[in-house]
Structure formats: structure tokens, C-alpha cells
Design a protein around this motif. Structure first.
Motif, PDB file in Angstrom:
ATOM      1  N   PHE A   1      -3.406 -44.244 -34.793  1.00 40.71           N
ATOM      2  CA  PHE A   1      -2.283 -43.618 -34.668  1.00 40.71           C
ATOM      3  C   PHE A   1      -2.515 -41.940 -34.182  1.00 40.71           C
ATOM      4  O   PHE A   1      -3.393 -41.273 -34.729  1.00 40.71           O
ATOM      5  CB  PHE A   1      -1.185 -43.572 -35.644  1.00 40.71           C
ATOM      6  N   LYS A   2      -1.955 -41.636 -33.037  1.00 40.74           N
ATOM      7  CA  LYS A   2      -1.936 -40.086 -32.831  1.00 40.74           C
ATOM      8  C   LYS A   2      -1.173 -39.177 -33.877  1.00 40.74           C
ATOM      9  O   LYS A   2      -1.925 -38.352 -34.298  1.00 40.74           O
ATOM     10  CB  LYS A   2      -1.438 -39.907 -31.447  1.00 40.74           C
ATOM     11  N   HIS A   3      -0.322 -39.775 -34.300  1.00 38.41           N
ATOM     12  CA  HIS A   3       0.554 -39.097 -35.510  1.00 38.41           C
ATOM     13  C   HIS A   3       0.206 -39.885 -36.715  1.00 38.41           C
ATOM     14  O   HIS A   3       0.835 -41.237 -36.584  1.00 38.41           O
ATOM     15  CB  HIS A   3       1.911 -38.908 -35.011  1.00 38.41           C
ATOM     16  N   GLU A   4      -0.577 -39.694 -37.725  1.00 39.69           N
ATOM     17  CA  GLU A   4      -0.736 -40.641 -38.927  1.00 39.69           C
ATOM     18  C   GLU A   4       0.726 -40.855 -39.410  1.00 39.69           C
ATOM     19  O   GLU A   4       1.474 -40.174 -39.871  1.00 39.69           O
ATOM     20  CB  GLU A   4      -1.687 -39.887 -40.018  1.00 39.69           C
ATOM     21  N   PRO A   5       0.965 -42.163 -39.474  1.00 40.49           N
ATOM     22  CA  PRO A   5       2.291 -42.698 -40.175  1.00 40.49           C
ATOM     23  C   PRO A   5       2.294 -42.590 -41.686  1.00 40.49           C
ATOM     24  O   PRO A   5       2.492 -43.656 -42.468  1.00 40.49           O
ATOM     25  CB  PRO A   5       2.216 -44.077 -39.727  1.00 40.49           C
ATOM     26  N   THR A   6       2.264 -41.362 -42.320  1.00 32.76           N
ATOM     27  CA  THR A   6       1.845 -41.153 -43.803  1.00 32.76           C
ATOM     28  C   THR A   6       3.000 -41.699 -44.524  1.00 32.76           C
ATOM     29  O   THR A   6       2.631 -42.447 -45.385  1.00 32.76           O
ATOM     30  CB  THR A   6       1.902 -39.506 -44.076  1.00 32.76           C
ATOM     31  N   HIS A   7       4.058 -41.598 -44.076  1.00 34.35           N
ATOM     32  CA  HIS A   7       5.196 -42.098 -45.264  1.00 34.35           C
ATOM     33  C   HIS A   7       5.156 -43.556 -44.947  1.00 34.35           C
ATOM     34  O   HIS A   7       5.933 -44.034 -45.942  1.00 34.35           O
ATOM     35  CB  HIS A   7       6.470 -41.617 -44.483  1.00 34.35           C
ATOM     36  N   PHE A   8       4.639 -44.411 -44.030  1.00 29.37           N
ATOM     37  CA  PHE A   8       4.807 -45.628 -43.851  1.00 29.37           C
ATOM     38  C   PHE A   8       3.488 -46.448 -44.377  1.00 29.37           C
ATOM     39  O   PHE A   8       3.457 -47.731 -44.617  1.00 29.37           O
ATOM     40  CB  PHE A   8       4.692 -46.064 -42.408  1.00 29.37           C
ATOM     41  N   LEU A   9       2.403 -45.654 -44.888  1.00 30.78           N
ATOM     42  CA  LEU A   9       1.380 -46.371 -45.159  1.00 30.78           C
ATOM     43  C   LEU A   9       1.569 -47.267 -46.335  1.00 30.78           C
ATOM     44  O   LEU A   9       0.981 -48.600 -46.105  1.00 30.78           O
ATOM     45  CB  LEU A   9       0.201 -45.487 -45.465  1.00 30.78           C
ATOM     46  N   SER A  10       1.987 -47.227 -47.404  1.00 34.11           N
ATOM     47  CA  SER A  10       2.142 -47.970 -48.559  1.00 34.11           C
ATOM     48  C   SER A  10       3.264 -48.970 -48.162  1.00 34.11           C
ATOM     49  O   SER A  10       3.039 -50.203 -48.674  1.00 34.11           O
ATOM     50  CB  SER A  10       2.797 -47.205 -49.694  1.00 34.11           C
ATOM     51  N   PHE A  11       3.893 -48.850 -47.224  1.00 38.59           N
ATOM     52  CA  PHE A  11       4.802 -50.030 -46.654  1.00 38.59           C
ATOM     53  C   PHE A  11       3.914 -51.095 -45.887  1.00 38.59           C
ATOM     54  O   PHE A  11       4.001 -52.378 -45.867  1.00 38.59           O
ATOM     55  CB  PHE A  11       5.994 -49.536 -45.753  1.00 38.59           C
ATOM     56  N   PHE A  12       3.038 -50.348 -44.898  1.00 39.31           N
ATOM     57  CA  PHE A  12       2.217 -51.268 -44.323  1.00 39.31           C
ATOM     58  C   PHE A  12       1.285 -52.349 -45.245  1.00 39.31           C
ATOM     59  O   PHE A  12       1.040 -53.362 -44.798  1.00 39.31           O
ATOM     60  CB  PHE A  12       1.239 -50.501 -43.353  1.00 39.31           C
ATOM     61  N   GLN A  13       0.973 -51.531 -46.335  1.00 41.06           N
ATOM     62  CA  GLN A  13       0.038 -51.992 -47.123  1.00 41.06           C
ATOM     63  C   GLN A  13       0.508 -53.013 -48.036  1.00 41.06           C
ATOM     64  O   GLN A  13      -0.003 -53.593 -48.952  1.00 41.06           O
ATOM     65  CB  GLN A  13      -0.755 -50.853 -47.957  1.00 41.06           C
ATOM     66  N   GLY A  14       2.135 -53.226 -48.006  1.00 40.52           N
ATOM     67  CA  GLY A  14       2.756 -54.153 -48.867  1.00 40.52           C
ATOM     68  C   GLY A  14       2.914 -53.635 -50.365  1.00 40.52           C
ATOM     69  O   GLY A  14       3.425 -54.304 -51.155  1.00 40.52           O
ATOM     70  N   LYS A  15       2.599 -52.356 -50.435  1.00 39.66           N
ATOM     71  CA  LYS A  15       3.115 -51.945 -52.035  1.00 39.66           C
ATOM     72  C   LYS A  15       3.351 -50.585 -52.113  1.00 39.66           C
ATOM     73  O   LYS A  15       2.929 -49.666 -52.582  1.00 39.66           O
ATOM     74  CB  LYS A  15       1.488 -52.214 -52.718  1.00 39.66           C
TER      75      LYS A  15
ATOM     76  N   THR B   1       5.293 -47.657 -53.762  1.00 40.28           N
ATOM     77  CA  THR B   1       6.061 -47.338 -55.065  1.00 40.28           C
ATOM     78  C   THR B   1       7.252 -46.556 -54.823  1.00 40.28           C
ATOM     79  O   THR B   1       7.949 -46.555 -53.859  1.00 40.28           O
ATOM     80  CB  THR B   1       5.121 -46.134 -55.633  1.00 40.28           C
ATOM     81  N   LEU B   2       7.914 -46.674 -56.148  1.00 38.41           N
ATOM     82  CA  LEU B   2       9.394 -46.046 -55.932  1.00 38.41           C
ATOM     83  C   LEU B   2       9.375 -44.522 -55.398  1.00 38.41           C
ATOM     84  O   LEU B   2      10.245 -44.399 -54.711  1.00 38.41           O
ATOM     85  CB  LEU B   2       9.764 -46.064 -57.505  1.00 38.41           C
ATOM     86  N   GLU B   3       8.315 -43.904 -55.790  1.00 38.05           N
ATOM     87  CA  GLU B   3       8.204 -42.581 -55.079  1.00 38.05           C
ATOM     88  C   GLU B   3       8.358 -42.621 -53.686  1.00 38.05           C
ATOM     89  O   GLU B   3       9.059 -41.765 -53.126  1.00 38.05           O
ATOM     90  CB  GLU B   3       7.040 -41.866 -55.814  1.00 38.05           C
ATOM     91  N   ASP B   4       7.257 -43.406 -53.069  1.00 41.73           N
ATOM     92  CA  ASP B   4       7.369 -43.836 -51.474  1.00 41.73           C
ATOM     93  C   ASP B   4       8.597 -43.975 -51.202  1.00 41.73           C
ATOM     94  O   ASP B   4       9.133 -43.503 -50.100  1.00 41.73           O
ATOM     95  CB  ASP B   4       6.236 -44.739 -51.323  1.00 41.73           C
ATOM     96  N   TYR B   5       9.179 -44.936 -51.673  1.00 44.66           N
ATOM     97  CA  TYR B   5      10.539 -45.336 -51.108  1.00 44.66           C
ATOM     98  C   TYR B   5      11.539 -44.484 -51.201  1.00 44.66           C
ATOM     99  O   TYR B   5      12.297 -44.352 -50.079  1.00 44.66           O
ATOM    100  CB  TYR B   5      10.990 -46.748 -52.129  1.00 44.66           C
ATOM    101  N   LEU B   6      11.605 -43.691 -52.101  1.00 44.07           N
ATOM    102  CA  LEU B   6      12.570 -42.648 -52.065  1.00 44.07           C
ATOM    103  C   LEU B   6      12.335 -41.436 -51.140  1.00 44.07           C
ATOM    104  O   LEU B   6      13.508 -40.706 -51.102  1.00 44.07           O
ATOM    105  CB  LEU B   6      12.720 -41.987 -53.537  1.00 44.07           C
ATOM    106  N   LYS B   7      11.178 -41.208 -50.814  1.00 41.69           N
ATOM    107  CA  LYS B   7      10.838 -40.194 -49.863  1.00 41.69           C
ATOM    108  C   LYS B   7      11.380 -40.453 -48.319  1.00 41.69           C
ATOM    109  O   LYS B   7      11.556 -39.751 -47.540  1.00 41.69           O
ATOM    110  CB  LYS B   7       9.304 -40.000 -49.411  1.00 41.69           C
ATOM    111  N   LEU B   8      11.844 -41.794 -48.049  1.00 43.02           N
ATOM    112  CA  LEU B   8      11.962 -42.460 -46.663  1.00 43.02           C
ATOM    113  C   LEU B   8      13.689 -42.057 -46.622  1.00 43.02           C
ATOM    114  O   LEU B   8      14.075 -42.565 -47.656  1.00 43.02           O
ATOM    115  CB  LEU B   8      11.909 -43.803 -46.561  1.00 43.02           C
ATOM    116  N   ASP B   9      13.971 -41.589 -45.783  1.00 44.66           N
ATOM    117  CA  ASP B   9      15.409 -41.355 -45.261  1.00 44.66           C
ATOM    118  C   ASP B   9      15.355 -41.778 -43.749  1.00 44.66           C
ATOM    119  O   ASP B   9      14.432 -41.817 -42.996  1.00 44.66           O
ATOM    120  CB  ASP B   9      16.147 -40.294 -45.858  1.00 44.66           C
ATOM    121  N   GLU B  10      16.510 -41.620 -43.271  1.00 52.08           N
ATOM    122  CA  GLU B  10      16.693 -41.977 -41.692  1.00 52.08           C
ATOM    123  C   GLU B  10      15.974 -40.579 -40.908  1.00 52.08           C
ATOM    124  O   GLU B  10      15.637 -41.128 -39.945  1.00 52.08           O
ATOM    125  CB  GLU B  10      18.109 -42.022 -41.448  1.00 52.08           C
TER     126      GLU B  10
END
Lengths: 436, 169
Positions: free
Chosen positions: A262-276, A278-287
Motif C-alpha cells: 500500500f502507498k499508505h500503510e493501512p495501520t488501523h486495519f492491519l489487525s482486522f486483515f489478520q483476523g485478530k 484487539t479491543l484497543e484496535d477496535y475502539l480506535k476505529l471510527d468513521e
């Protein structure tokens, strides 16, 4: 005075267009509203992609959660208080469960859950029971209190009356979202007399029941719900945006799995792509975060990701035809190789989407079902299931309506500068040759 | 197309015939918990884990003519039997599913159990993040009306272990 019963020195109010005011006097409720996990709900829209159809539908899950709390607050403090069947010690539990029932929703929940195999209800449980500010507040009431609130929301609590206030065929959640969504979308259906309904609610050990004299208000609620589902929630244009959103996430995930850079590293999505995640990752996401990525992914090298993001952000949505899987599934199978031949990837550009609703269901003894029927309390104190008394409700009871639509990119098919013959064949099969 | 529907058809074909909506719900939930690729969302309801999505898929499969549903009067209630129609077979073949063959063995095994027992097994799996002793208490609390004995719960734990071995979890 214990923390559980502590009151604020002055009542706090939130101005609300649906209930006029949301009233808070309990310290616990005020503290919960101030937690970062609850404040996060301000940054998540209640209706996901519906704002692309009804531009007013920008309201948040924060507003809805306050609304559900306010309804339950009015029921337990104004209607149930002092009545047989109501245990005053369940008051705070009911208020907290109402306020927190949607806490685990993420941005564009439906698409996220589908692509990443998540369940917002599990995140609601994790936030309430995990290392969070919400958990700290609830634990100050009692060490077991977070578990009790979580059980009510998960419907695994033995306090059935409290569960039915938040989750049944006529509950505070549904009453708030119907009124709120009708208000913000600007549609004329979706309105019903909530004050009348609340006045005729009565507590019983198993569930909330309704005085027969209020049946017509309940009928109106059921019909409002029916209209809202088909006119707003399942609107084909919002579904088209939802389809594209889902495909963006699916594409980004596939690219990650194929080691795409990716030209722009999708940092916030990485753990979602990896299927794991954490609650912390989940709470960082918003619209805001999700839409930021869609913005920058428009500059990616991958043509599909780039195109889908452009479509979503600029509302260049897919068109659709009505689709009957029973008679047309072979046609769908024929379309797949034709799309490939035309250079349009069917995994992302040919999508069958289905919507279905059961407006009201009654309980059939011995059958598996999830819906607790609405019970009326008759003048002689007998209970009667709603559809046995109401001809209007009987007419739609147990009748599920399903709608299938096949979405496709009309603009790509209209452009006949390449693969003209194949595209014409596709349009012929779709029955849209005369349009494009 | 309708890939999740096709997986439900596969489950019913593997079992030849499934008798009872409750049984079908529990079989799919247990299969999902054994890491087979079912994606329906389940919540906790009257009879344990239940998926509205799955109910909808089954209704649609019947409406599409891919599943045969036979409604039978059984004492005070109705029971439903499900099996594939010829069109359902054809649809399933067109959707060439890449399914682990261990799934079929697990489904056939589950189909031989009673729906009451599968209700218990699925409820245990639903609460499997709790310590084992708390699961016994939870079953007594949420399944009070079913009056499951300690022996039945022990047997359900053993059954889960045997299914996990069969599925190589």
C-alpha cells in the motif's frame, strides 16, 4: 449514600429533537456518558450509508443511546414505579443496560462485520467486562454489576422483564430508532404515539405487557416499523453504497493477503486483515478513520480499490435490477464469465444483495424462534397475544418479505469503447440494453 | 451467489434429512464453533444459540424450491422436516463448494443426537469462555426449565471433546 444511589446536585439535561430532553440525575449514568468508550459513539452514524440517500441521516449512535436510556428512564420512573411486578432494585440495571446496549457498534458495522467476521455484540460485552472506563464506572456500583449489565444486553440474564425493556418486539431500542430515524431522514412514516404506548406498559415477571386500551397505539408502532424497513432501512440506493463499502473492505483485505504494498500503510486495519483485532484496535476505529483511508486509497495503484473508493466518496453507485434467485440463478452464473471477458471483475462488480424483514411474529409453542410475542392485558386481567386481538397485526404476522437485487456498474457497461460485444451481451442478460 | 445458502444446503444434504428447526439451528451453530466456515450470527434465545439469519436462509431456500419442508403435527406442536429437492441438488452442484470432508462426518454425528441434547451442547459452547464449574451454574440458570442433570452436562462436555477430535480442532 452509595455510588449506586448517588444523585447529581442538579439534574443535567441534553436537548434532544425526539424526546425534547434527556434527563440525567444519577451519578452513575452521568459518569458512563463521560467515558471515552461512550463518547466514541458520537463518531459513528446510526444509519451507516443511509445519509447517501437521505442526506439528513447523519445522527449518531450516541444520540440513539441517550434516547433509549431516556425512554427506559421514563418507563421505570414514571410508569412502573410502585407497581406490582416491578422490582425497584432493577432500576439502575435497566438504565445502564439501555444506555450501553449499542456500545460495541463500530463504523459501518454491517459491512465490517461481514468482511472481518466480527460481531458488535461481542465487542459490547468486551467493553463492559474489559479494561475500560465503562467497566471502571460499573464496577464502582458493585464488582458483579458489569456482568449483570452485560447479561441483560446479551439476553442471558434471568431478569426477563429488564431484558424485554431493551430487547423485544416492542422495546425502548426500537421505539427510539424508529422515531429518531424518521425525524432525521425526514420521512413522514415512522411516527407513532410513544407517550401513549409508555402509559399502557405494565411490568410482569416475564416481560412488559400492554393494556388492551392502548392496542391501537401498538398497532401504529408495528405499521410504522414495517414502513420504515422498506422505505428507509432497505432503500436500494443505500444498499448500493453498502455493497460498495463492503467491496472496498474486501478488496483491501485481499490485497493485504497478497502482500500488496500500500502507498499508505493501512495501520488501523492491519489487525482486522489478520483476523485478530484487539479491543484497543477496535475502539480506535471510527468513521473519520475509515473515511480517511477511503480518501487516500483513491491514490492507490490498485485499480479496483481506487475505483471503489472514488465511487463511495463521490456517490457514483452501482445500479440494480430486481432479481429472482429461483428463476435467474443460471443467468447469474452466465454473467460471471461474461464480466471476466469484459475485463470487469465480478467478485467486486456483480453483487447480489438481499434484504428481508418479518414485521411481527407470534410465538408458536415448540418452535424455535427468537421473538417474544407482544401480550395485551385484558380488562379481566387475562393475557392475549396481540395478533389474536388486532386484525391489522394479524394481517402481517409471521409474513416475511424478502427482496433480492443484483447490483452492477452501469457506467462501465455503458462505455463500449472496449469489449463492445460482450458488454452488449451482459446488458441483454440484465435486461438493461435499452437503457445503456 | 448465495454462498451461505449453499452451505446450509450442504449441511442438510450431508445429514440426508434434518428433522426439527431447533436441531438444524444447533447443528449449524456447533459446526461454526468447530471452526467450519459458517458465517451466520448467533445470539442467545429461548432454546439457546439461535440465528435469525439462518432461519431466513432456510425460509428462502424453501421459497426458492431448493429445500423441501414437511410440516408434521407432533403432539401439541408442529415439527418440520428438511431435505434437498432436485433443484437444490443442481444449485449446490453449480456452487462448487470447497468444504472440508470432516464437516460431513460431524454433521452426521450431530444428526443422530436428540435436539434436547444438542440444545445443551450448543449452550455449553455458547458459554465456553467461562470456567467449567461456572458453566454448570449457568446452565442451571438459563436452562432451568429443561432440568438438565449433572450427568447430562458431563456427557455433553464429552461429546464436545469427541466432536472436536473428529473435526481436528
Amino acid at each position: 449514600m452509595s455510588y449506586a444511589t448517588e444523585k447529581l446536585r442538579e439534574e443535567k439535561v441534553f436537548k434532544d429533537p425526539v424526546h425534547r430532553y434527556v434527563h440525567v440525575r444519577d451519578r452513575v449514568i452521568w459518569d458512563l456518558i463521560g467515558t471515552k468508550e461512550f463518547q466514541r459513539l458520537r463518531r459513528i452514524k446510526q444509519l451507516g450509508t443511509t445519509y447517501l440517500t437521505f442526506h439528513g441521516a447523519e445522527h449518531s449512535r450516541f444520540a440513539h443511546s441517550l434516547g433509549v436510556y431516556e425512554i427506559v428512564h421514563r418507563i421505570v420512573d414514571d410508569v412502573f414505579k410502585g407497581r406490582t411486578g416491578w422490582d425497584e432494585s432493577d432500576r439502575l440495571l435497566s438504565l445502564c443496560a439501555a444506555l450501553l446496549h449499542d456500545l460495541g457498534h463500530g463504523p459501518f458495522s454491517h459491512a465490517f462485520e461481514k468482511v472481518f467476521q466480527l460481531d458488535h455484540e461481542q465487542f459490547t460485552q468486551a467493553i463492559i467486562l474489559g479494561d475500560t472506563e465503562v467497566n471502571q464506572v460499573l464496577s464502582m456500583v458493585d464488582k458483579d454489576f458489569p456482568t449483570k449489565v452485560a447479561e441483560v444486553i446479551a439476553k442471558t440474564s434471568d431478569k426477563k422483564l429488564v431484558v424485554s425493556l431493551i430487547s423485544s418486539q416492542i422495546d425502548a431500542d426500537r421505539m427510539d430508532y424508529l422515531l429518531r430515524d424518521a425525524y432525521y431522514t425526514g420521512v413522514s412514516y415512522g411516527h407513532f404515539d410513544i407517550e401513549r404506548i409508555m402509559r399502557v406498559m405494565r411490568p410482569t415477571e416475564e416481560q412488559v405487557v400492554f393494556k388492551k386500551s392502548g392496542m391501537h397505539a401498538v398497532e401504529d408502532y408495528i405499521m410504522s416499523r414495517y414502513q420504515m424497513y422498506w422505505q428507509v432501512y432497505f432503500h436500494p440506493v443505500s444498499r448500493s453504497a453498502e455493497v460498495i463499502l463492503t467491496k472496498i473492505l474486501q478488496r483491501a483485505k485481499v490485497l493485504y493477503e497478497n502482500s500488496y504494498e500500500f502507498k499508505h500503510e493501512p495501520t488501523h486495519f492491519l489487525s482486522f486483515f489478520q483476523g485478530k483485532p484487539t479491543l484497543e484496535d477496535y475502539l480506535k476505529l471510527d468513521e473519520a478513520v475509515v473515511l480517511y483511508y477511503f480518501q487516500v486509497w483513491q491514490e492507490e495503484g490498485d485499480a479496483i480499490l481506487k475505483d471503489l473508493c472514488y465511487r463511495f466518496l463521490n456517490r457514483h453507485l452501482f445500479k440494480y435490477i430486481e432479481f429472482d434467485p429461483a428463476s435467474q440463478y443460471k443467468m447469474f452464473m452466465e454473467l460471471i464469465p461474461l464480466f471476466k471477458k469484459a475485463g470487469i471483475d465480478p467478485d467486486y462488480y456483480l453483487v447480489l444483495d438481499s434484504s428481508s424483514d418479518l414485521p411481527y411474529d407470534f410465538y408458536r409453542p415448540g418452535e424455535e424462534g427468537e421473538r417474544l410475542p407482544i401480550q395485551l392485558i385484558m380488562p379481566n386481567n387475562d393475557f392475549r397475544e396481540l395478533s389474536r386481538e388486532s386484525e391489522i397485526v394479524e394481517a402481517i404476522s409471521g409474513k416475511r418479505r424478502t427482496d433480492h437485487k443484483l447490483y452492477y456498474p452501469a457506467d462501465l457497461l455503458r462505455d463500449e469503447s472496449t469489449n463492445q460485444a460482450t458488454k452488449r451481451q451482459i446488458k441483454q442478460l440484465l435486461g438493461v440494453a435499452h437503457k445503456y | 451467489m448465495l454462498l451461505e445458502h449453499a452451505k446450509v444446503l450442504y449441511a442438510i444434504r450431508s445429514a440426508k434429512e434434518i428433522v426439527g428447526r431447533k436441531k438444524l439451528q444447533k447443528m449449524i451453530y456447533i459446526a461454526k464453533r468447530l471452526s467450519f466456515p459458517y458465517q451466520e450470527k448467533f445470539g442467545f434465545h429461548f432454546y439457546g444459540p439461535y440465528s435469525e439469519e439462518l432461519t431466513l436462509q432456510v425460509e428462502e431456500l424453501v421459497n426458492l424450491g431448493f429445500l423441501e419442508e414437511v410440516k408434521e403435527k407432533k403432539g401439541g406442536y408442529f415439527q418440520y422436516r428438511y431435505k434437498l429437492t432436485d433443484n437444490g441438488e443442481e444449485f449446490l452442484q453449480m456452487n462448487s463448494l470447497n468444504v472440508d470432508e470432516k464437516l460431513e462426518a460431524c454433521l452426521c454425528d450431530m444428526n443422530e443426537q436428540s435436539s434436547r441434547f444438542l440444545e445443551l451442547v450448543s449452550t455449553i459452547l455458547y458459554f465456553d469462555e467461562l470456567p467449567k464449574e461456572e458453566i454448570y451454574e449457568k446452565i442451571a440458570k438459563v436452562k432451568g426449565k429443561q432440568n438438565y442433570t449433572k450427568e447430562e452436562i458431563d456427557e455433553a462436555f464429552e461429546y464436545i471433546a469427541s466432536l472436536q477430535a473428529k473435526a481436528n480442532v
